[in-house]
Motif scaffolding. Structure first.
Motif: not given
Length: 124
Positions: A1-26
């Motif tokens: 998890m992040p070093a400091q508690s106020n930092e947001k976690p780095h998300i590694f987002y894996l998908t099949q191929v970019g869709s509109l759902h993926d784009e909106r989520f990202l």
């Protein structure tokens, strides 16, 4: 998890191929201040989100007699490449945006914590 508690976690987002759902989520993740690495298993030429690095792995997407063999070899190669990208980007969470191939690759990456999110038809 992040070093400091106020930092947001780095998300590694894996998908099949970019869709509109993926784009909106990202875009929502980015707008809320989450650092995101976006990884598409297939060649994704359509999704370009400012401030979100994209890595397209070029997994074969079907067609031809050797489709099954090509997909198998491509999936094994994708697992290896995802493991390398994880080591390079140091994420806190691996999030796969579809349960089928992306979820399989995420599972075999060995990384934890991991989330798989179905978009609908991938679990029917």
């Amino acid at each position: 998890m992040p070093a400091q508690s106020n930092e947001k976690p780095h998300i590694f987002y894996l998908t099949q191929v970019g869709s509109l759902h993926d784009e909106r989520f990202l875009v929502k993740l980015r707008d809320q201040g989450y650092p995101v690495t976006y990884v598409s298993l297939a060649k994704d030429r359509n999704t370009h989100i400012e401030g979100v690095p994209l890595h397209s792995l070029g997994l074969p997407q079907g067609g031809g007699k050797l489709d099954g063999l090509r997909r198998y070899i491509g999936t094994v190669m994708a697992i290896w490449r995802v493991r390398r990208l994880i080591k390079k980007t140091h994420p806190d969470i691996l999030h796969s945006g579809i349960v089928t191939t992306a979820g399989l690759v995420a599972g075999f990456s060995g990384f934890r914590p991991r989330i798989s999110m179905p978009w609908g038809s991938d679990i029917l």
